[in-house]
Design an enzyme around this catalytic site. Sequence first.
Site, mmCIF file in Angstrom:
data_model
loop_
_atom_site.group_PDB
_atom_site.id
_atom_site.type_symbol
_atom_site.label_atom_id
_atom_site.label_comp_id
_atom_site.label_asym_id
_atom_site.label_seq_id
_atom_site.Cartn_x
_atom_site.Cartn_y
_atom_site.Cartn_z
ATOM 1 N N SER A 52 0.870 -1.185 0.000
ATOM 2 C CA SER A 52 0.000 0.000 0.000
ATOM 3 C C SER A 52 0.903 1.230 0.000
ATOM 4 C CB SER A 52 -0.849 -0.015 1.282
ATOM 5 O OG SER A 52 -1.455 1.243 1.501
ATOM 6 N N TYR A 90 -2.072 -1.410 10.620
ATOM 7 C CA TYR A 90 -2.200 -1.646 9.174
ATOM 8 C C TYR A 90 -0.983 -1.093 8.434
ATOM 9 C CZ TYR A 90 -3.803 -1.402 4.362
ATOM 10 O OH TYR A 90 -3.891 -1.527 2.996
HETATM 11 N N1 NAP Z 1 -8.719 -0.417 -1.222
HETATM 12 C C1 NAP Z 1 -7.725 0.362 -0.866
HETATM 13 O O1 NAP Z 1 -7.877 1.591 -0.697
HETATM 14 C C2 NAP Z 1 -6.343 -0.239 -0.708
HETATM 15 C C3 NAP Z 1 -5.227 0.616 -0.716
HETATM 16 C C4 NAP Z 1 -3.955 0.056 -0.565
HETATM 17 C C5 NAP Z 1 -3.796 -1.307 -0.420
HETATM 18 N N2 NAP Z 1 -4.908 -2.121 -0.401
HETATM 19 C C6 NAP Z 1 -4.690 -3.572 -0.221
HETATM 20 O O2 NAP Z 1 -5.264 -4.253 -1.315
HETATM 21 C C7 NAP Z 1 -5.522 -5.611 -0.926
HETATM 22 C C8 NAP Z 1 -6.898 -6.011 -1.446
HETATM 23 O O3 NAP Z 1 -7.872 -5.256 -0.769
HETATM 24 P P1 NAP Z 1 -9.133 -4.621 -1.499
HETATM 25 O O4 NAP Z 1 -8.955 -3.157 -1.522
HETATM 26 O O5 NAP Z 1 -9.414 -5.315 -2.782
HETATM 27 O O6 NAP Z 1 -10.249 -4.924 -0.388
HETATM 28 P P2 NAP Z 1 -11.469 -5.951 -0.352
HETATM 29 O O7 NAP Z 1 -12.400 -5.670 -1.484
HETATM 30 O O8 NAP Z 1 -11.993 -5.858 1.038
HETATM 31 O O9 NAP Z 1 -10.780 -7.359 -0.592
HETATM 32 C C9 NAP Z 1 -10.092 -8.031 0.425
HETATM 33 C C10 NAP Z 1 -10.003 -9.492 0.060
HETATM 34 O O10 NAP Z 1 -9.284 -10.173 1.097
HETATM 35 C C11 NAP Z 1 -10.037 -11.319 1.493
HETATM 36 N N3 NAP Z 1 -9.820 -11.632 2.901
HETATM 37 C C12 NAP Z 1 -10.061 -10.832 3.976
HETATM 38 N N4 NAP Z 1 -9.806 -11.494 5.109
HETATM 39 C C13 NAP Z 1 -9.391 -12.745 4.738
HETATM 40 C C14 NAP Z 1 -8.991 -13.886 5.468
HETATM 41 N N5 NAP Z 1 -8.971 -13.911 6.811
HETATM 42 N N6 NAP Z 1 -8.644 -15.011 4.768
HETATM 43 C C15 NAP Z 1 -8.680 -15.013 3.409
HETATM 44 N N7 NAP Z 1 -9.040 -13.948 2.677
HETATM 45 C C16 NAP Z 1 -9.396 -12.833 3.335
HETATM 46 C C17 NAP Z 1 -11.498 -10.925 1.243
HETATM 47 O O11 NAP Z 1 -12.302 -12.076 1.020
HETATM 48 P P3 NAP Z 1 -13.245 -12.805 2.097
HETATM 49 O O12 NAP Z 1 -13.919 -11.756 2.890
HETATM 50 O O13 NAP Z 1 -14.128 -13.628 1.229
HETATM 51 O O14 NAP Z 1 -12.294 -13.644 2.912
HETATM 52 C C18 NAP Z 1 -11.369 -10.140 -0.061
HETATM 53 O O15 NAP Z 1 -11.395 -11.019 -1.156
HETATM 54 C C19 NAP Z 1 -5.360 -5.650 0.598
HETATM 55 O O16 NAP Z 1 -4.122 -6.247 0.919
HETATM 56 C C20 NAP Z 1 -5.360 -4.177 0.993
HETATM 57 O O17 NAP Z 1 -4.636 -3.948 2.170
HETATM 58 C C21 NAP Z 1 -6.161 -1.620 -0.556
#
Ligand code: NAP
Length: 259
Positions: A138, A151
């Site tokens: 991130s 985080y």
């Molecule tokens: N969105 C942002 O602003 C942002 C910015 C920087 C970095 N990121 C990073 O991008 C990555 C993806 O996040 P996203 O933004 O796409 O958010 P998201 O839509 O909430 O996706 C998160 C994914 O992680 C899975 N997950 C959560 N807890 C889990 C667990 N205990 N075991 C297995 N899978 C799990 C969720 O699936 P289930 O709930 O089905 O398990 C979901 O598929 C993350 O690492 C996040 O930190 C996001």
Amino acid sequence: MKTALITGASSGIGMELAKIHAAQGDSLVLVARNAQKLNELATELSGKHKIRVDVVAADLALENAARDVYNTVKQKNIQVDYLVNNAGFGDFNFLHETKWEKQAMMIDLNIRSLTHLTHLFLPEMVQRRSGKILNVASTAAFLPCPMMAVYGATKHYVLALSEAVANEVADKGITVTALCPGATTSGFQDAAEMRESGFMTNQKFATAQSVAAYAYKSMMRGKRVAIPGFINKLTAGIVRFTPRKMVTSIARKLVDRKK
Ligand SMILES: NC(=O)c1ccc[n+]([C@@H]2O[C@H](COP(=O)([O-])OP(=O)(O)OC[C@H]3O[C@@H](n4cnc5c(N)ncnc54)[C@H](OP(=O)(O)O)[C@@H]3O)[C@@H](O)[C@H]2O)c1
């Protein structure tokens, strides 16, 4: 034919990465907790692109989950060519007001399971002298993150681990890419309970689709640190030359609760 294992494929950036990989005609292993969402995506992508899509439902925050996922993949005789460690979540609050269980789960998912999966799949990539790893960090990896302290710290870890391992395996035909997205529309904001944060209005949000497209291209090129978006790149550069205390207080102002 290349197989990508993508964690967190049930939503957001991970789901978009799965769609991009599937469109190349390559096979997938989809991992997350929500089996129903994964199965729906698997049916959609295998039908549309005539590819093999396997679903492994797992809670990666659990201690043995990474090994269980690895064993399942081995039992199915699948070779993982691209490992995408994308699953992760955040939590918005003062550390002293957060629930410990959520912080522990975050560390277990964002750090331990990512490291364990990398440790499990890397040796065979080294043996084949081929493979790609995409670790989702991130922009939080570049600066201390008040109100999301744990985080931010987990993402510092992901960036540091990825850069170090990328160096270790550079002469073995393997690339490791750390993706550092800024604010991206996905399930992240709800999972982090950050609807009250100024972050929601202070930031321009990218789409998960555009971030995934950039991420996939960066992984294929073997870029070590991939920062989507000009402002995010600029921020990552500026913080290096700005006093740490000042960076931290600006970061706090950006995310503070809306008055
Ligand atoms: N969105 C942002 O602003 C942002 C910015 C920087 C970095 N990121 C990073 O991008 C990555 C993806 O996040 P996203 O933004 O796409 O958010 P998201 O839509 O909430 O996706 C998160 C994914 O992680 C899975 N997950 C959560 N807890 C889990 C667990 N205990 N075991 C297995 N899978 C799990 C969720 O699936 P289930 O709930 O089905 O398990 C979901 O598929 C993350 O690492 C996040 O930190 C996001």
